[in-house]
Design an enzyme around this catalytic site. Structure first.
Site, PDB file in Angstrom:
ATOM      1  CE  LYS A 161      -4.023  -2.274   1.961  1.00 38.40           C
ATOM      2  NZ  LYS A 161      -5.224  -2.121   2.811  1.00 38.40           N
ATOM      3  CG  HIS A 220      -7.863  -2.806  -2.037  1.00 39.31           C
ATOM      4  ND1 HIS A 220      -8.374  -2.027  -1.006  1.00 39.31           N
ATOM      5  CD2 HIS A 220      -7.218  -3.836  -1.438  1.00 39.31           C
ATOM      6  CE1 HIS A 220      -8.044  -2.577   0.153  1.00 39.31           C
ATOM      7  NE2 HIS A 220      -7.346  -3.669  -0.071  1.00 39.31           N
ATOM      8  CD  GLU A 231      -7.992  -7.935   0.096  1.00 43.48           C
ATOM      9  OE1 GLU A 231      -6.977  -7.893   0.796  1.00 43.48           O
ATOM     10  OE2 GLU A 231      -8.303  -7.033  -0.709  1.00 43.48           O
TER      11      GLU A 231
END
Length: 261
Positions: A14, A105, A176
């Site tokens: 990240k 994401h 996720e």
């Protein structure tokens, strides 16, 4: 490019590391990645954009390593070139030696308002250039009693993301659950196994039984993979736990204990 499903472990840094810290991290990470690949486990590291070139220079010294000990980018645009200030071309990433691109994401969907159509166009552009899209999927609200809902939510994201990605193109789905990202604990293992089993069935029904892999992310840590069903989950996508290289190595060894076909 890989022609069969092999176990996979990846990590995104990240915006936690500076380029200097990433360079130091690579000195410890590279031998771990090489050792993992030697026992049949694919790895990838996704640094910040400023560190992509240095990471490729360290990890991708041959064409075979593009996917085996690969480097990923945290995003890409859906065009190769043009007047798109601030965007990242998938063609340019390929030229550097990048093998993977993280797409969709939850943070990009939430903070930058990326739509399913955006994700689809980026995934198609990445695949067209030979990059492996790592498409992040996951339901938003926690409800362990609603496995069918979670599966259908993710199936919708899958179908949208790969609508223009050829069946023989490699793609990775990082499951996720949004409610588990950044938390102290991951989702319960029984829940992960059940959801991923449903996703595996769907991908197989699409003809992606060999070209699509599922990895789990969302507060993934040590011991988790030992409890996961390898018929449904092909590996792990880890975050801050892997900031210490020896922790990444621990999870490599946990994957190595499983008997993949």
């Amino acid at each position: 490019m890989p022609t069969k499903r092999t176990p996979l472990i990846g990590m995104s840094l990240k915006m936690y590391f500076t380029p200097a810290r990433t360079q130091r991290y690579l000195s410890a990470f590279v031998p771990i990645a090489r050792s993992a690949n030697a026992i049949g486990i694919t790895t990838f590291l996704i640094p910040d954009f400023l560190s992509v070139a240095a990471s490729c220079a360290a990890l991708v010294t041959t064409e075979e390593q593009r996917y085996a000990t690969g480097v990923g980018a945290q995003d890409c645009f859906w065009e190769d070139s043009g007047a798109y200030t601030g965007e990242i071309s998938p063609a340019h990433l390929w030229e550097l030696g990048v093998g993977y691109v993280e797409i969709g994401h939850a943070e990009r969907r939430r903070i930058f308002r990326e739509s399913g159509d955006d994700v689809a166009k980026k995934a198609a552009a990445a695949a067209k250039r030979g990059l492996i899209p790592v498409v992040c999927i996951g339901e938003i609200e926690p409800d362990e009693s609603q496995i069918d809902f979670a599966v259908q939510y993710c199936v919708q994201q899958i179908d949208e993301a790969v609508r223009c990605v050829p069946l023989d193109s490699q793609v990775v789905f990082a499951y996720e659950p949004v409610w588990a990202i950044g938390q102290h604990n991951p989702a319960p293992t029984e829940y992960i196994n059940a959801v991923c089993a449903g996703l595996r069935l769907h991908l197989d029904s699409l003809g992606r039984e060999k070209s699509a892999r599922i990895i789990y992310g969302g507060s993934a840590g040590p011991g988790l993979f030992t409890e996961l069903d390898i018929d449904a989950v092909d590996g792990m996508f880890i975050g801050r736990f892997g900031h210490e290289p020896t922790n990444f190595e621990i999870m490599v060894q946990e994957i190595a204990t499983k008997k993949f076909g």
